[in-house]
Design a protein around this motif. Structure first.
Motif, short mmCIF file in Angstrom:
data_model
loop_
_atom_site.label_atom_id
_atom_site.label_comp_id
_atom_site.label_asym_id
_atom_site.label_seq_id
_atom_site.Cartn_x
_atom_site.Cartn_y
_atom_site.Cartn_z
N PRO A 193 0.85 -1.20 0.00
CA PRO A 193 0.00 0.00 0.00
C PRO A 193 0.89 1.25 0.00
O PRO A 193 1.81 1.35 0.81
N ILE A 194 0.65 2.18 -0.93
CA ILE A 194 1.53 3.35 -1.05
C ILE A 194 0.72 4.62 -1.27
O ILE A 194 -0.47 4.59 -1.59
N SER A 195 1.41 5.74 -1.10
CA SER A 195 0.94 7.02 -1.63
C SER A 195 2.12 7.62 -2.37
O SER A 195 3.07 8.10 -1.74
N ALA A 196 2.09 7.54 -3.70
CA ALA A 196 3.21 8.04 -4.50
C ALA A 196 3.36 9.55 -4.31
O ALA A 196 4.47 10.08 -4.26
N LEU A 197 2.24 10.25 -4.19
CA LEU A 197 2.26 11.70 -4.06
C LEU A 197 2.96 12.11 -2.76
O LEU A 197 3.81 13.00 -2.75
N ALA A 198 2.62 11.44 -1.65
CA ALA A 198 3.19 11.79 -0.35
C ALA A 198 4.49 11.05 -0.06
O ALA A 198 5.23 11.41 0.84
N GLY A 199 4.74 9.98 -0.80
CA GLY A 199 5.97 9.22 -0.60
C GLY A 199 5.85 8.07 0.39
O GLY A 199 6.85 7.42 0.70
N ASP A 200 4.64 7.79 0.86
CA ASP A 200 4.47 6.72 1.84
C ASP A 200 4.75 5.35 1.24
O ASP A 200 4.15 4.98 0.22
N ASN A 201 5.63 4.59 1.87
CA ASN A 201 5.98 3.22 1.48
C ASN A 201 6.57 3.13 0.08
O ASN A 201 6.54 2.07 -0.54
N VAL A 202 7.10 4.23 -0.45
CA VAL A 202 7.78 4.18 -1.75
C VAL A 202 9.26 3.91 -1.52
O VAL A 202 9.78 2.85 -1.84
N VAL A 203 9.94 4.89 -0.90
CA VAL A 203 11.33 4.69 -0.50
C VAL A 203 11.42 4.52 1.02
O VAL A 203 12.20 3.75 1.53
N HIS A 204 10.56 5.29 1.72
CA HIS A 204 10.57 5.27 3.18
C HIS A 204 9.29 4.64 3.72
O HIS A 204 8.21 4.80 3.15
N ARG A 205 9.43 3.96 4.85
CA ARG A 205 8.28 3.32 5.49
C ARG A 205 7.27 4.38 5.91
O ARG A 205 7.62 5.47 6.35
N SER A 206 5.99 4.05 5.75
CA SER A 206 4.92 4.99 6.07
C SER A 206 4.55 4.94 7.55
O SER A 206 4.33 3.87 8.11
N GLU A 207 4.48 6.13 8.15
CA GLU A 207 3.98 6.21 9.53
C GLU A 207 2.45 6.22 9.56
O GLU A 207 1.85 6.04 10.61
N ASN A 208 1.85 6.42 8.38
CA ASN A 208 0.38 6.49 8.31
C ASN A 208 -0.27 5.12 8.22
O ASN A 208 -1.48 4.99 8.35
N MET A 209 0.56 4.08 7.93
CA MET A 209 0.01 2.72 7.80
C MET A 209 0.79 1.75 8.68
O MET A 209 1.45 0.83 8.18
N PRO A 210 0.72 1.93 10.01
CA PRO A 210 1.48 1.04 10.91
C PRO A 210 1.02 -0.41 10.82
O PRO A 210 1.75 -1.32 11.21
N TRP A 211 -0.19 -0.64 10.28
CA TRP A 211 -0.71 -1.99 10.15
C TRP A 211 0.00 -2.80 9.07
O TRP A 211 -0.10 -4.02 9.02
N PHE A 212 0.76 -2.13 8.17
CA PHE A 212 1.48 -2.85 7.11
C PHE A 212 2.90 -3.15 7.58
O PHE A 212 3.66 -2.23 7.87
N ASP A 213 3.24 -4.42 7.68
CA ASP A 213 4.55 -4.78 8.21
C ASP A 213 5.55 -5.19 7.12
O ASP A 213 6.63 -5.70 7.42
N GLY A 214 5.19 -4.98 5.85
CA GLY A 214 6.11 -5.30 4.76
C GLY A 214 7.10 -4.18 4.51
O GLY A 214 7.13 -3.17 5.20
N SER A 215 7.95 -4.38 3.49
CA SER A 215 8.98 -3.40 3.14
C SER A 215 8.41 -2.31 2.25
O SER A 215 7.46 -2.55 1.48
N PRO A 216 9.00 -1.10 2.29
CA PRO A 216 8.67 -0.10 1.26
C PRO A 216 9.06 -0.63 -0.12
O PRO A 216 9.87 -1.57 -0.23
N LEU A 217 8.51 -0.04 -1.16
CA LEU A 217 8.69 -0.54 -2.52
C LEU A 217 10.16 -0.65 -2.91
O LEU A 217 10.59 -1.69 -3.43
N LEU A 218 10.95 0.40 -2.70
CA LEU A 218 12.34 0.37 -3.16
C LEU A 218 13.13 -0.73 -2.45
O LEU A 218 13.89 -1.46 -3.09
#
Length: 436
Positions: A193-218
């Protein structure tokens, strides 16, 4: 002309598994360009002046944020229309890996571009808008990725910021897509799950989705295992040019130039020349920088042989004990790319397979495939733009082929309309006995 190869200006690639080719796909406005821009920006792979230009154009458009999609949207006219057309290739690197990105458009009428972009990819990134869920194009792109033999599929559920970072929304999309993909034989499927616009889970782990325990995309892309040579067959070396220098000193020189399609070649190795069937030994292998001890995909080299063998453009060197099928009858899946004239039985086209040109006639259309359901429609009268079908072709001279699933170079071809010189189909060859 559309081909199933990377652009000629692709950087020289080392023989390691540290290179990853990935193709992006999704529906219109799913945020592919923004995602690639975010990858380039957050991995520090763009220059300050590029970012300043993006920020300036974004401000002129009235945006209060840097529109990172401008980094990848190609021509100004396309940007002004707000759409991206054709396949754009981008290169970037992190300390762990080099990347080649094929950015393909989402419009349903550009399935052909998806075929071009994904044909050399290790990974297909399929973007799904969290608000819209799994659409027809999402299923189409997943089907094409498996048809093209892409070993890894990563589904990026984008725009999570617009659904309040909802885990339920993400899980519903994951369940629906997984159910569809189970019918497709996807070797490796992951979801982020990502937000490309905000950068969540693209390169850096998202603080907005603590329920996702996988790696960021990069991080996920950096760690994916990619075989250094995905081809399941040994040496394949289609001859591109025969080099016979005109100078008096080099009158005995004869070299065969081309790109290694698969396997590893070394001086001293025994090779078989096709179509003659004659065996000889590799005397030396040379590059623009000088002689080398070995050659491997996708190196461009000149091979010199110990014996004088009559080889010309379109011929092939291979291992004596591991040879391609020599045939004039092709059983293949084709993606039709001509918007004006459909594919029908009896039509004739030019065919390009590796470095060899010939002519081909359509003998039969076995079935057309509904890429959303996987259903086969037997014996259709014609195949139109973006449709995929199983066909039989008769070729005017023998081709040296492998099943596409075993070798993407010797298993692929294009059909060209001789009247217009347009590429009208991309084809993937099935196994000799039973096809795909």
């Amino acid at each position: 002309m559309t081909t199933l190869t990377e652009p000629a200006d692709a950087p020289e690639v080392q023989r390691t598994a540290d290179l990853l080719r990935f193709a992006t796909a999704g529906s219109v406005d799913d945020g592919k360009s923004t995602l690639i821009g975010r990858l380039l920006y957050d991995s520090k792979s763009i220059f300050a002046d590029q970012l300043e230009s993006v920020e300036r154009v974004s401000k002129d458009r009235g945006n209060d944020y840097a529109d990172l999609s401008l980094l990848t949207d190609g021509l100004r006219a396309e940007r002004e229309q707000g759409i991206t057309i054709d396949v754009a290739y981008r290169y970037f690197a992190t300390p762990r890996r080099k990347f080649i990105i094929a950015d393909t458009p989402g419009h349903i009428q550009y399935t052909r571009n998806m075929v071009t972009g994904a044909s050399t990819a290790d990974v297909a990134l399929i973007l799904v808008d969290a608000r819209k869920g799994v659409l027809e194009q999402s299923r189409r792109h997943a089907y094409l990725a498996t048809l093209l033999g892409v070993p890894h599929v990563v589904v990026c559920v984008n725009k999570m910021d617009l659904v309040d970072w909802s885990e339920d929304v993400y899980e519903a999309i994951r369940a629906e897509f997984s159910d569809f993909a189970a019918r497709l034989r996807v070797p490796d499927l992951s979801f982020i799950p990502i937000s490309a616009l905000a950068g969540d889970n693209v390169v850096h782990r998202s603080e907005n989705m603590p329920w996702f325990d996988g790696s960021p995309l990069l991080s996920h892309l950096e760690r994916l295992h990619v075989a250094s040579d995905r081809n399941l067959v040994d040496v394949r070396f289609p001859v591109q040019y025969v080099i016979r220098p005109q100078s008096h000193d080099a009158r005995d020189y004869r070299g065969y130039a081309g790109t290694v399609a698969s396997g590893v070649m070394k001086p001293g190795d025994r090779v078989l020349a096709l179509p003659s069937g004659l065996e000889t030994t590799i005397a030396s292998i040379e590059t623009a920088e000088g002689p080398v001890d070995e050659a491997f995909p996708p190196m461009s080299v000149t091979v010199r042989l110990a014996d004088e063998i009559d080889l010309s453009r379109g011929d092939m060197l291979c291992r004596p004990a591991n040879t391609p099928t020599v045939t004039q009858d092709l059983d293949a899946q084709v993606c039709w790319m001509d918007e004006s004239v459909p594919l029908t039985v009896g039509r004739k086209y030019a065919i390009k397979h590796t470095t060899r040109w010939a002519r081909a006639m359509v003998k039969d259309i076995a079935y057309r495939i509904d890429v959303n359901s996987g259903h086969r429609e037997e014996g259709p009268a014609e195949i139109r733009l973006n449709e995929i079908a199983r066909v039989q072709l008769r070729v005017t001279q023998p081709l040296f082929v492998d099943p596409y699933q075993a070798n993407r170079q010797t298993g692929a071809f294009i059909l060209v309309d001789e009247a217009t010189n347009k590429t009208v189909a991309a084809g993937m060859i099935g196994s000799p006995a039973h096809g795909h």
